[in-house]
Write a protein that holds these residues in place. Sequence first.
Motif, PDB file in Angstrom:
ATOM      1  N   VAL A 138       0.853  -1.185   0.000  1.00 54.67           N
ATOM      2  CA  VAL A 138       0.000   0.000   0.000  1.00 54.67           C
ATOM      3  C   VAL A 138       0.892   1.240   0.000  1.00 54.67           C
ATOM      4  CG1 VAL A 138      -1.784   1.269   1.262  1.00 54.67           C
ATOM      5  CG2 VAL A 138      -1.862  -1.232   1.174  1.00 54.67           C
ATOM      6  N   ARG A 139       0.696   2.099  -1.000  1.00 53.43           N
ATOM      7  CA  ARG A 139       1.497   3.325  -1.116  1.00 53.43           C
ATOM      8  C   ARG A 139       0.822   4.505  -0.425  1.00 53.43           C
ATOM      9  NH1 ARG A 139       1.155   1.362  -6.246  1.00 53.43           N
ATOM     10  NH2 ARG A 139       0.064   3.217  -6.991  1.00 53.43           N
ATOM     11  N   THR A 140      -0.523   4.607  -0.542  1.00 56.16           N
ATOM     12  CA  THR A 140      -1.252   5.697   0.110  1.00 56.16           C
ATOM     13  C   THR A 140      -2.546   5.155   0.701  1.00 56.16           C
ATOM     14  OG1 THR A 140      -2.522   6.346  -1.859  1.00 56.16           O
ATOM     15  CG2 THR A 140      -0.365   7.409  -1.549  1.00 56.16           C
ATOM     16  N   GLY A 141      -3.029   5.829   1.750  1.00 60.57           N
ATOM     17  CA  GLY A 141      -4.285   5.437   2.381  1.00 60.57           C
ATOM     18  C   GLY A 141      -4.127   4.209   3.246  1.00 60.57           C
ATOM     19  N   VAL A 154      -4.287  -2.578   6.447  1.00 62.82           N
ATOM     20  CA  VAL A 154      -2.972  -2.501   5.803  1.00 62.82           C
ATOM     21  C   VAL A 154      -2.728  -1.030   5.454  1.00 62.82           C
ATOM     22  CG1 VAL A 154      -1.483  -3.429   3.985  1.00 62.82           C
ATOM     23  CG2 VAL A 154      -3.414  -4.803   4.816  1.00 62.82           C
ATOM     24  N   PRO A 155      -2.066  -0.275   6.358  1.00 65.45           N
ATOM     25  CA  PRO A 155      -1.849   1.155   6.131  1.00 65.45           C
ATOM     26  C   PRO A 155      -0.721   1.427   5.136  1.00 65.45           C
ATOM     27  CG  PRO A 155      -0.919   0.496   8.237  1.00 65.45           C
ATOM     28  CD  PRO A 155      -1.606  -0.714   7.670  1.00 65.45           C
ATOM     29  N   VAL A 178      -6.772   4.972  -1.604  1.00 67.23           N
ATOM     30  CA  VAL A 178      -5.806   3.882  -1.438  1.00 67.23           C
ATOM     31  C   VAL A 178      -5.166   3.622  -2.792  1.00 67.23           C
ATOM     32  CG1 VAL A 178      -5.521   1.397  -1.002  1.00 67.23           C
ATOM     33  CG2 VAL A 178      -6.983   2.768   0.505  1.00 67.23           C
ATOM     34  N   GLU A 179      -3.843   3.662  -2.826  1.00 65.24           N
ATOM     35  CA  GLU A 179      -3.092   3.267  -4.013  1.00 65.24           C
ATOM     36  C   GLU A 179      -2.152   2.157  -3.587  1.00 65.24           C
ATOM     37  OE1 GLU A 179      -1.346   6.480  -6.164  1.00 65.24           O
ATOM     38  OE2 GLU A 179      -3.282   7.467  -6.445  1.00 65.24           O
ATOM     39  N   MET A 180      -2.164   1.068  -4.356  1.00 65.16           N
ATOM     40  CA  MET A 180      -1.320  -0.076  -3.997  1.00 65.16           C
ATOM     41  C   MET A 180      -0.856  -0.793  -5.249  1.00 65.16           C
ATOM     42  SD  MET A 180      -3.992  -2.884  -2.509  1.00 65.16           S
ATOM     43  CE  MET A 180      -5.182  -3.703  -3.545  1.00 65.16           C
ATOM     44  N   THR A 181       0.198  -1.555  -5.074  1.00 65.85           N
ATOM     45  CA  THR A 181       0.720  -2.428  -6.114  1.00 65.85           C
ATOM     46  C   THR A 181       0.527  -3.852  -5.620  1.00 65.85           C
ATOM     47  OG1 THR A 181       2.362  -0.775  -6.719  1.00 65.85           O
ATOM     48  CG2 THR A 181       2.760  -3.030  -7.474  1.00 65.85           C
ATOM     49  N   MET A 182       0.095  -4.748  -6.512  1.00 61.10           N
ATOM     50  CA  MET A 182      -0.175  -6.125  -6.121  1.00 61.10           C
ATOM     51  C   MET A 182       0.424  -7.071  -7.148  1.00 61.10           C
ATOM     52  SD  MET A 182      -3.840  -7.995  -5.427  1.00 61.10           S
ATOM     53  CE  MET A 182      -4.435  -7.799  -7.086  1.00 61.10           C
TER      54      MET A 182
END
Length: 190
Positions: A138-141, A154-155, A178-182
């Motif tokens: 998780v990059r943001t949010g 998952v912060p 929320v920005e994330m890479t998966m």
Amino acid sequence: MLDLDQLTQSLARNLKHWRGERGFTLDSLAARAGVSRGMIIQIEQARTNPSVGTTVKLADALGVSVTTLLDYERGPQVRVVPEGQAVRMWWTEAGSHTTLLVGTETPGPLELWSWRLMPGDGSASDAHPVGTVELLHVRTGELTLVVDGVTHAVPAGTSATFEANVAHAYRNEGTETVEMTMAVSIPPVG
């Protein structure tokens, strides 16, 4: 982003190819994937653009990545995917979306995704084949990750991994995007 018609044509060609490669009849693939025979026929004839869930079910049943089903040209060992060729797979009016950045088949399907979830949005997934693992950062949010009915916070700055052979969901219950890479690793069919 790829043109929707190009994507539909690629999916039709690749689904037919991988079904033949695996030796699956329409009926056997339908049973394995939990997708109707009629839907598979429509997809293979490029007469419909299926939902993300249907595409994932077909990829899982064939033991290939979603990237492979959507790949419009087979390339050399090194494959650079320009931003304009990344595939947006899911989106909402609020601005949430997922983008399949890149994937490979060696040794089993492996996919890299970029996610954006706007406040109040979420996405649920059916169980994947046994042995499927998801890793996310998780990059943001703050992501609310629900795996087999259990909720995990998952912060931003945090990573998580889980076995994805159970129902799972990604939600944004906060006020910040929320920005994330998966990454998703799927075991080869065998």
